[in-house]
Design a protein around this motif. Structure first.
Motif, PDB file in Angstrom:
ATOM      1  N   GLU A   1       0.818  -1.208   0.000  1.00  0.00           N
ATOM      2  CA  GLU A   1       0.000   0.000   0.000  1.00  0.00           C
ATOM      3  C   GLU A   1       0.854   1.262   0.000  1.00  0.00           C
ATOM      4  OE1 GLU A   1      -2.550  -0.469   3.375  1.00  0.00           O
ATOM      5  OE2 GLU A   1      -3.928  -1.821   2.306  1.00  0.00           O
ATOM      6  N   GLN A   2       2.065   1.176   0.549  1.00  0.00           N
ATOM      7  CA  GLN A   2       2.944   2.328   0.585  1.00  0.00           C
ATOM      8  C   GLN A   2       4.371   1.869   0.875  1.00  0.00           C
ATOM      9  OE1 GLN A   2       1.170   4.751   3.596  1.00  0.00           O
ATOM     10  NE2 GLN A   2       1.868   3.489   5.293  1.00  0.00           N
ATOM     11  N   CYS A   3       5.323   2.779   0.720  1.00  0.00           N
ATOM     12  CA  CYS A   3       6.707   2.425   1.014  1.00  0.00           C
ATOM     13  C   CYS A   3       7.504   3.668   1.376  1.00  0.00           C
ATOM     14  CB  CYS A   3       7.351   1.708  -0.170  1.00  0.00           C
ATOM     15  SG  CYS A   3       7.833   2.789  -1.550  1.00  0.00           S
TER      16      CYS A   3
ATOM     17  N   THR B   1       7.105  -5.282 -10.460  1.00  0.00           N
ATOM     18  CA  THR B   1       8.025  -4.248 -10.936  1.00  0.00           C
ATOM     19  C   THR B   1       7.680  -2.904 -10.312  1.00  0.00           C
ATOM     20  OG1 THR B   1       8.331  -5.424 -13.033  1.00  0.00           O
ATOM     21  CG2 THR B   1       8.953  -3.101 -12.981  1.00  0.00           C
ATOM     22  N   MET B   2       6.394  -2.622 -10.153  1.00  0.00           N
ATOM     23  CA  MET B   2       6.001  -1.365  -9.531  1.00  0.00           C
ATOM     24  C   MET B   2       6.464  -1.304  -8.077  1.00  0.00           C
ATOM     25  SD  MET B   2       4.791   1.614  -9.796  1.00  0.00           S
ATOM     26  CE  MET B   2       3.599   1.960 -11.076  1.00  0.00           C
TER      27      MET B   2
ATOM     28  N   LYS C   1       2.596   6.387  -1.715  1.00  0.00           N
ATOM     29  CA  LYS C   1       1.555   5.368  -1.690  1.00  0.00           C
ATOM     30  C   LYS C   1       1.435   4.691  -3.053  1.00  0.00           C
ATOM     31  CE  LYS C   1      -1.227   7.534   1.947  1.00  0.00           C
ATOM     32  NZ  LYS C   1      -0.990   6.451   2.923  1.00  0.00           N
ATOM     33  N   TRP C   2       1.033   3.431  -3.013  1.00  0.00           N
ATOM     34  CA  TRP C   2       0.850   2.641  -4.234  1.00  0.00           C
ATOM     35  C   TRP C   2      -0.143   3.310  -5.176  1.00  0.00           C
ATOM     36  CZ3 TRP C   2       2.657  -1.917  -6.433  1.00  0.00           C
ATOM     37  CH2 TRP C   2       1.866  -2.465  -7.453  1.00  0.00           C
TER      38      TRP C   2
ATOM     39  N   MET D   1       0.750   4.312  -8.956  1.00  0.00           N
ATOM     40  CA  MET D   1       0.138   3.556 -10.041  1.00  0.00           C
ATOM     41  C   MET D   1      -0.808   4.415 -10.875  1.00  0.00           C
ATOM     42  SD  MET D   1      -0.010   0.672 -11.633  1.00  0.00           S
ATOM     43  CE  MET D   1       0.516  -0.729 -10.647  1.00  0.00           C
ATOM     44  N   LYS D   2      -1.528   5.328 -10.248  1.00  0.00           N
ATOM     45  CA  LYS D   2      -2.585   6.050 -10.955  1.00  0.00           C
ATOM     46  C   LYS D   2      -2.245   7.494 -11.298  1.00  0.00           C
ATOM     47  CE  LYS D   2      -6.104   3.274  -8.571  1.00  0.00           C
ATOM     48  NZ  LYS D   2      -7.244   3.294  -7.619  1.00  0.00           N
TER      49      LYS D   2
END
Length: 423
Positions: A263-265, A370-371, A387-388, A392-393
């Motif tokens: 969800e996040q990193c 990969t993401m 955040k993911w 991504m978006k």
């Protein structure tokens, strides 16, 4: 040696037309295979060392595989690969001179040949474009990891993977641990609850510098573009950095075990000893998944340091060292069965799916893994948590050059946390 063969340079506008084709009006894969005996005609796009090894594994994985077309940016790469193939799998090599393509458009010419399956093994920067071209042409696909180098490319790969699903095309990625009997059995037991509920994980790809395994080219009289493309592992736009190009294997295992993406990193990294290109030589990233599960990730390419390439999944009733096939805790287990060559096995599984008419599609899963790696790099480069969903978006990060030709292309500066923007 400089190799600047006459090609058809592609503009940025040509490159980015439609990140994935609409499924409307697209035909299904047309050739039928019976009893596993029919010939599979294969093309190779990206004739470097990894692509050549992958193609040898493909031929050795199943009878009836023929190599009918090859393409690469550079003629010398193609000729070296062809010589190696003729040495290792001579009876499979059916590549006529008019099916040997060189230049930025070589991939489009390969996929227009009469073939069933194509191997996409060019440097990661080109994955999205090559994947889209192959699926539009109705070809089954093996594509090396990683799935790209930036969020724009990853979104394209996911869209193209859906087109492949609609067309009933098989897509297998070079995350070969997914095809290992040892890994598969250990992950199955994790999914069955043998270590209880997963609470944490640690993944590593700590090893030496890759200089020697990959070639570094002195610039000499080469154009910026040719120099960077030939020395691709050391530039972020071509490789994604080593967290993306290499550590994606271990991050993929975590996503597989958790059946989820983070969800996040938040990450950090830098260049302690590396002086080539503009990539880092070490990263440490913490990923947070649903239910507060945290994953500690390390990767390093520095000679003379302790090596560790591993994945540990920690649960409430024990832990699994997936790379070793070992589970410790309330229900201990050690995998002692056969574990054939993973590179050969992934090809065998792909070819069997084509012959059986039962497509498998790993496009989205390799894109998401990969993401993971791209997020970690973006966080380390910028010094920012992210955040993911945003990556991504919403992220607009796009590492493509202004056009594909033998142009001046200044090297982007090495990222500095706190100064490099999060795009």
């Amino acid at each position: 040696m400089s190799q600047t063969a006459n090609t058809n340079p592609l503009s940025r506008r040509d490159f980015i037309k439609a990140s994935a084709a609409s499924v409307a009006g697209l035909g299904l894969a047309s050739r039928a295979y019976a009893a596993g005996s029919d010939t599979i005609r294969v093309g190779l796009i990206g004739c470097g060392g990894q692509g050549t090894r992958d193609l040898i594994s493909c031929v050795r994985s199943s009878p009836g595989v023929e190599i009918v077309a090859m393409g690469d940016l550079f003629k010398d790469h193609l000729q070296q690969s062809l010589a190696k193939l003729k040495e290792e799998v001579p009876t499979a090599v059916k590549v006529q001179p008019d099916k040997q393509f060189v230049g930025f458009d070589a991939h489009r010419r390969v996929v227009q040949c009469d073939l069933d399956m194509v191997l996409l093994t060019a440097p990661p920067h080109w994955r999205a474009e090559h994947f889209q071209a192959a699926v539009e042409a109705g070809k089954h696909v093996f594509m090396e990891k990683p799935g790209g180098v930036d969020p724009v490319g990853i979104r394209s790969v996911i869209a193209t993977a859906e087109v492949a699903r609609q067309k009933r095309l098989s897509v297998v990625a070079g995350t070969q641990r997914r095809h290992s009997k040892k890994y598969r059995e250990t992950i199955r037991r994790i999914h069955d609850g043998q270590i209880g509920e997963i609470v944490a994980a640690q993944v590593y790809w700590n090893g030496g510098d890759m200089l020697g395994y990959w070639q570094w080219w002195d610039k000499g009289n080469l154009s910026d573009m040719e120099w960077q493309c030939r020395s691709w592992p050391w530039f972020t736009w071509t490789s994604g950095d080593h967290i993306v190009e290499q550590h994606v294997h271990n991050l993929d295992v975590v996503n597989w075990a958790l059946d989820a993406h983070p969800e996040q990193c938040m990450g950090m990294g830098g260049r302690e000893v590396r002086d080539l290109g503009n990539i880092y030589d070490h990263f440490a990233v913490e990923y947070e998944y649903a239910k507060g599960v945290r994953v500690a990730s390390q990767c390093r390419q520095i000679n003379g340091t302790t090596s560790r390439i591993a994945e540990r999944i920690v649960g409430t009733k024990g832990y699994a060292d997936v790379d070793r096939g070992v589970i410790a805790g309330e229900k201990p287990f050690t995998y002692e069965g056969p574990d054939p060559d993973h590179y050969v096995q992934e090809m065998a599984n792909l070819i069997q799916s084509i012959r059986d008419g039962s497509p498998i599609n790993e496009g989205k899963q390799v894109a998401e893994s990969t993401m993971n790696a791209i997020m970690g790099r973006m966080s380390a480069y910028s010094g920012r948590a992210l955040k993911w969903d945003w990556a991504m978006k919403a992220s607009k990060l796009d590492l493509r050059p202004p056009k594909y030709d033998w142009i001046d292309l200044p090297v982007r500066p090495v990222a500095i946390p706190g100064k490099t923007p999060l795009v």
